[in-house]
Design a protein around this motif. Structure first.
Motif: not given
Length: 115
Positions: A74-85, A91-103
């Motif tokens: 979860l921590r890694r996912h959230r850090l990646v989301e913040v980085f992407l945004v 956008g937050w909606d895009e970052a959530h989807e992308l972070s699953d793969t990116f992380a």
């Protein structure tokens, strides 16, 4: 020992548990973007390792041990989301989807640098 896949499932269960005590396998399968068969196999493995409890017709929920393996994912996912945004300007909606793969490609050193 928890595999990265187990950590990802645990993180999904943790997120879904915010809305209800038990998470149905259909809901978990959709959220984890995996087949019902793969989800059922993973649930069986995680149950044997005492990461979750599974009650027929109710679903699954994490044990304390399961929550402990969910937190790093979860921590890694959230850090990646913040980085992407903030850095990549998604956008937050895009970052959530992308972070699953990116992380999946983020190791501990990159995670520390993002933080």
């Amino acid at each position: 020992m928890a595999t990265p896949a187990m950590q990802r499932y645990a993180a999904e269960i943790f997120r879904l548990q915010q809305d209800s005590q038990y998470v149905g396998l259909n809901e978990l399968s959709a959220s984890a973007n995996s087949s019902m068969q793969a989800t059922a196999r993973m649930v069986g493995r995680m149950k044997k390792l005492h990461y979750l409890e599974h009650e027929l017709y109710r679903g699954v929920r994490l044990t304390t041990k399961g929550e402990q393996i969910a937190m790093p994912a979860l921590r890694r996912h959230r850090l990646v989301e913040v980085f992407l945004v903030k850095v990549m300007k998604y956008g937050w909606d895009e970052a959530h989807e992308l972070s699953d793969t990116f992380a999946l490609g983020v190791n501990d050193a990159v995670e520390e640098r993002i933080e």
